[in-house]
Design a protein around this motif. Sequence first.
Motif: not given
Length: 223
Positions: A48-58, A80-87
């Motif tokens: 969740d932290d990384q998701y929020i951080l990614a959205q804020i940065c974008m 990572h994990n075959n692109g799970a976070f990117k998806r």
Amino acid sequence: MKCYYQGCQNKGITKEHIPPKSFFPKGEKEQLLTVKSCEIHNNKKSTDDQYILAQICMNASPSNRAREVFLKKIEHQLDHNNGAFKRMLSQGSVALNDGAVKYPVDAKRFDEFFTALSCGVIFKTCDCQVPENYLIHHQYLNFVDEKNRPSSERAMLREFEQLISGEPLKALDFGKPNTENERIYTVKVFGMPGFKSSITVVHIFYGKFKVISLLTNVCRERS
């Protein structure tokens, strides 16, 4: 000492960083504010932290440090994990005519994150929890849906932003949590000390991404 989170009766036996450590570049530890937390409310959900951080940065890039943080903290995790976070980030995205891409936002995740962050800021400021008679909700000023408000609402919001753009008046200076790294995160708290009014918390990440957290004293509003 109790946990920092509103209404929690558990003891604060761990430390919670507000905001999370991952939001700061390596070596910049002066901003690592902490509050006492129980194990339940200690933010261990790094996804969740990384998701929020990614959205804020974008939404903040390339302003200030947002692009730098994205490249150092997010980019290497996308595959990572075959692109799970990117998806997860790109699911439901829409390509716009100007070449930009519109990404959907998980509002529930954002609300949970900023409710916890607001509770932490208040606890750090006055060493006590947000009372249970306060309702907490958030306005995300950088998101497209916020900009698509009716013109009357946008005008009211602009007027409200002007009121909270400077430092709080003495009567509405709730206190300061002593944030220090303004290029990463700043916060201002407007409200009468001692929880004698509703409270407004203004969060700004990387000098651009702004969130207004409204902590409404329901009992006072109804009186």
